[in-house]
Scaffold this active site. Structure first.
Site, PDB file in Angstrom:
ATOM      1  N   ALA A 119      46.262  42.163  37.247  1.00 18.15           N
ATOM      2  CA  ALA A 119      46.900  43.016  38.250  1.00 18.15           C
ATOM      3  C   ALA A 119      46.960  42.145  39.504  1.00 18.15           C
ATOM      4  O   ALA A 119      45.992  42.025  40.238  1.00 18.15           O
ATOM      5  CB  ALA A 119      46.102  44.294  38.477  1.00 18.15           C
ATOM      6  N   PRO A 120      48.075  41.475  39.718  1.00 22.26           N
ATOM      7  CA  PRO A 120      48.137  40.321  40.624  1.00 22.26           C
ATOM      8  C   PRO A 120      48.083  40.655  42.119  1.00 22.26           C
ATOM      9  O   PRO A 120      49.079  40.565  42.838  1.00 22.26           O
ATOM     10  CB  PRO A 120      49.481  39.690  40.253  1.00 22.26           C
ATOM     11  CG  PRO A 120      50.307  40.839  39.798  1.00 22.26           C
ATOM     12  CD  PRO A 120      49.361  41.764  39.100  1.00 22.26           C
ATOM     13  N   CYS A 121      46.899  40.997  42.600  1.00 17.72           N
ATOM     14  CA  CYS A 121      46.727  41.292  44.015  1.00 17.72           C
ATOM     15  C   CYS A 121      46.986  40.053  44.879  1.00 17.72           C
ATOM     16  O   CYS A 121      47.288  40.186  46.059  1.00 17.72           O
ATOM     17  CB  CYS A 121      45.343  41.869  44.282  1.00 17.72           C
ATOM     18  SG  CYS A 121      43.987  40.907  43.623  1.00 17.72           S
ATOM     19  N   HIS A 122      46.930  38.874  44.280  1.00 13.07           N
ATOM     20  CA  HIS A 122      47.218  37.654  45.033  1.00 13.07           C
ATOM     21  C   HIS A 122      48.683  37.575  45.444  1.00 13.07           C
ATOM     22  O   HIS A 122      49.040  36.809  46.329  1.00 13.07           O
ATOM     23  CB  HIS A 122      46.819  36.409  44.227  1.00 13.07           C
ATOM     24  CG  HIS A 122      47.531  36.274  42.926  1.00 13.07           C
ATOM     25  ND1 HIS A 122      47.107  36.935  41.777  1.00 13.07           N
ATOM     26  CD2 HIS A 122      48.640  35.589  42.573  1.00 13.07           C
ATOM     27  CE1 HIS A 122      47.923  36.636  40.778  1.00 13.07           C
ATOM     28  NE2 HIS A 122      48.866  35.825  41.242  1.00 13.07           N
TER      29      HIS A 122
END
Length: 160
Positions: A119-122
């Site tokens: 879950a690409p919070c970056h």
């Protein structure tokens, strides 16, 4: 069940149960976990390896998104919709899951994302295009965005 993956941003500890991934977090203090991995855990490790070493753009592992509050679940689900190599802002996520007034609450949810990388919070940046907050440090965020060769970073639509 736990296992780990040594990534460029640190040791990722992967926790799973009932055929779903429950969390992926950086934890340098974790010890090695021995034992045979179930297929869903092996798939997670293989996909992380594909992401970091072979340009895998889409994960297929099942995540246990039922944890957390309903609001957190909405934010984490929205993270899953950010395409590889793209970025979005906290404000845009807030507008999709609630209202623009929820931007700080979205920031807290993104910061507490239990599914690092997948879950690409970056891929979430400030409205002005700045790199803002990342649980594992801005250098790790920069490394991940560079890995994906993000085309939509900042006002000039280039990375750094």
């Amino acid at each position: 069940m736990k296992t780990y993956y040594n990534s460029p941003i640190g040791r990722l500890v992967i926790t799973g149960s009932m055929n779903k991934i429950m969390s992926i977090v950086v934890d340098e203090t974790s010890r090695d976990f021995a034992g045979q991995l179930p297929d869903y855990m092996r798939l997670c490790v293989d996909e992380l390896d594909g992401y970091f070493n072979k340009g895998l753009e889409r994960f297929t592992v099942d995540l246990k998104l039922e944890q957390g509050t309903l609001f957190q679940q909405k934010v984490w689900t929205e993270l899953l919709n950010i395409p590889y190599g793209r970025t979005t802002t906290y404000l845009k996520i807030a507008e999709k899951v609630s209202t623009k007034n929820a931007v700080r609450a979205v920031g807290r949810c993104v910061g507490n994302n239990p599914f690092a990388i997948i879950a690409p919070c970056h891929r979430v940046i400030g409205t002005d295009g700045s790199l803002t907050g990342f649980a594992y440090g801005l250098e790790a965020k920069r490394l991940l965005l560079e890995l994906e060769k993000s085309k939509l970073y900042g006002k000039q639509f280039k990375l750094f």
